[in-house]
Design an enzyme around this catalytic site. Structure first.
Site, PDB file in Angstrom:
ATOM      1  CB  CYS A  53      12.978  45.041  28.868  1.00 59.97           C
ATOM      2  SG  CYS A  53      12.390  46.761  28.280  1.00 59.97           S
ATOM      3  CD  GLU A  54      19.633  46.912  29.190  1.00 62.98           C
ATOM      4  OE1 GLU A  54      20.577  47.611  29.617  1.00 62.98           O
ATOM      5  OE2 GLU A  54      19.715  45.617  29.470  1.00 62.98           O
TER       6      GLU A  54
END
Length: 120
Positions: free
Chosen positions: A82-83
Protein backbone atom coordinates in the site's frame (compact mmCIF):
# COMPACT_ATOMS: atom_id res chain seq x y z
CA UNK A 1 21.82 -9.74 20.28
CA UNK A 2 18.44 -9.08 21.88
CA UNK A 3 17.95 -6.03 19.67
CA UNK A 4 18.58 -8.14 16.58
CA UNK A 5 15.99 -10.72 17.61
CA UNK A 6 13.26 -8.20 18.36
CA UNK A 7 12.28 -7.50 14.72
CA UNK A 8 12.16 -11.22 13.99
CA UNK A 9 9.98 -11.85 17.01
CA UNK A 10 7.64 -9.03 16.03
CA UNK A 11 7.34 -10.39 12.49
CA UNK A 12 6.47 -13.81 13.87
CA UNK A 13 3.89 -12.38 16.24
CA UNK A 14 2.29 -10.41 13.44
CA UNK A 15 2.17 -13.46 11.19
CA UNK A 16 4.15 -11.82 8.43
CA UNK A 17 5.98 -14.77 6.99
CA UNK A 18 9.07 -14.10 4.90
CA UNK A 19 9.00 -10.30 4.91
CA UNK A 20 8.81 -7.31 7.12
CA UNK A 21 10.22 -3.87 6.38
CA UNK A 22 13.72 -5.03 7.31
CA UNK A 23 13.60 -7.94 4.84
CA UNK A 24 13.15 -6.03 1.60
CA UNK A 25 15.48 -8.38 -0.28
CA UNK A 26 13.02 -11.24 0.31
CA UNK A 27 10.19 -9.16 -1.16
CA UNK A 28 12.32 -8.40 -4.20
CA UNK A 29 13.26 -12.08 -4.60
CA UNK A 30 9.63 -13.19 -4.42
CA UNK A 31 8.58 -10.71 -7.09
CA UNK A 32 11.52 -11.13 -9.45
CA UNK A 33 12.49 -14.79 -9.03
CA UNK A 34 9.40 -16.59 -7.73
CA UNK A 35 6.82 -14.76 -9.85
CA UNK A 36 4.72 -13.69 -6.88
CA UNK A 37 1.44 -11.99 -7.73
CA UNK A 38 1.50 -8.40 -6.54
CA UNK A 39 -1.57 -6.81 -4.96
CA UNK A 40 -1.87 -3.07 -4.54
CA UNK A 41 -4.50 -2.40 -1.87
CA UNK A 42 -4.44 1.39 -2.27
CA UNK A 43 -7.27 3.43 -3.77
CA UNK A 44 -7.72 3.47 -7.56
CA UNK A 45 -6.44 7.07 -7.64
CA UNK A 46 -3.26 6.09 -5.79
CA UNK A 47 -2.81 3.13 -8.13
CA UNK A 48 -3.30 5.34 -11.21
CA UNK A 49 -0.57 7.71 -9.97
CA UNK A 50 1.95 4.84 -10.15
CA UNK A 51 2.10 1.18 -9.22
CA UNK A 52 4.31 -1.88 -9.35
CA UNK A 53 4.42 -3.34 -12.85
CA UNK A 54 1.72 -5.99 -13.22
CA UNK A 55 0.15 -5.27 -9.82
CA UNK A 56 -3.56 -5.91 -9.43
CA UNK A 57 -5.44 -3.14 -7.66
CA UNK A 58 -7.95 -4.33 -5.08
CA UNK A 59 -8.82 -1.39 -2.84
CA UNK A 60 -8.90 -2.45 0.80
CA UNK A 61 -11.59 0.16 1.52
CA UNK A 62 -13.92 -1.12 -1.23
CA UNK A 63 -17.07 -2.94 -0.16
CA UNK A 64 -16.18 -5.90 -2.38
CA UNK A 65 -12.56 -6.29 -1.20
CA UNK A 66 -13.15 -9.59 0.58
CA UNK A 67 -15.18 -11.02 -2.33
CA UNK A 68 -12.56 -10.05 -4.93
CA UNK A 69 -9.70 -11.47 -2.88
CA UNK A 70 -11.64 -14.69 -2.28
CA UNK A 71 -11.63 -15.26 -6.07
CA UNK A 72 -7.81 -15.29 -6.26
CA UNK A 73 -6.00 -18.65 -6.52
CA UNK A 74 -4.66 -19.85 -3.16
CA UNK A 75 -1.64 -21.78 -4.51
CA UNK A 76 0.73 -18.92 -5.25
CA UNK A 77 2.83 -16.33 -3.48
CA UNK A 78 1.39 -12.86 -2.99
CA UNK A 79 3.18 -9.64 -2.18
CA UNK A 80 0.73 -7.07 -0.85
CA UNK A 81 1.60 -3.37 -0.62
CA UNK A 82 0.00 0.00 0.00
CA UNK A 83 1.39 3.45 0.79
CA UNK A 84 2.98 2.73 4.16
CA UNK A 85 2.42 -0.94 4.99
CA UNK A 86 -0.54 -0.37 7.28
CA UNK A 87 -3.34 -1.24 4.84
CA UNK A 88 -1.33 -4.15 3.46
CA UNK A 89 -1.11 -5.56 6.99
CA UNK A 90 -4.89 -5.37 7.27
CA UNK A 91 -5.34 -6.94 3.82
CA UNK A 92 -3.03 -9.82 4.77
CA UNK A 93 -5.15 -10.52 7.85
CA UNK A 94 -8.22 -10.83 5.61
CA UNK A 95 -6.34 -13.05 3.16
CA UNK A 96 -5.08 -15.36 5.89
CA UNK A 97 -8.64 -15.62 7.18
CA UNK A 98 -9.65 -16.76 3.69
CA UNK A 99 -7.00 -19.49 3.66
CA UNK A 100 -4.10 -17.80 1.88
CA UNK A 101 -0.82 -19.07 3.27
CA UNK A 102 1.94 -17.50 1.19
CA UNK A 103 1.23 -13.82 1.68
CA UNK A 104 3.99 -11.29 2.30
CA UNK A 105 3.79 -7.65 3.33
CA UNK A 106 5.62 -5.63 0.70
CA UNK A 107 5.26 -2.48 2.78
CA UNK A 108 4.94 0.89 1.11
CA UNK A 109 5.02 1.72 -2.57
CA UNK A 110 7.99 4.08 -2.25
CA UNK A 111 10.04 1.37 -0.54
CA UNK A 112 9.41 -0.97 -3.46
CA UNK A 113 10.41 1.78 -5.90
CA UNK A 114 13.62 2.30 -3.92
CA UNK A 115 14.38 -1.42 -4.33
CA UNK A 116 14.23 -0.98 -8.09
CA UNK A 117 11.04 -3.01 -8.55
CA UNK A 118 9.69 -2.04 -12.00
CA UNK A 119 6.73 0.35 -11.94
CA UNK A 120 4.13 1.63 -14.36
Amino acid sequence: MRLLLLPLLLCGLLGLTAACAEDASEVQRLIEKRGAAVLDVRTPDEYAAGHVEGAVNIDLAADDFRDRVAQLPRGRYYVVYCESGERSTQAIEVMRGLGFGSVVNGGGYDSLVDLGIPTE
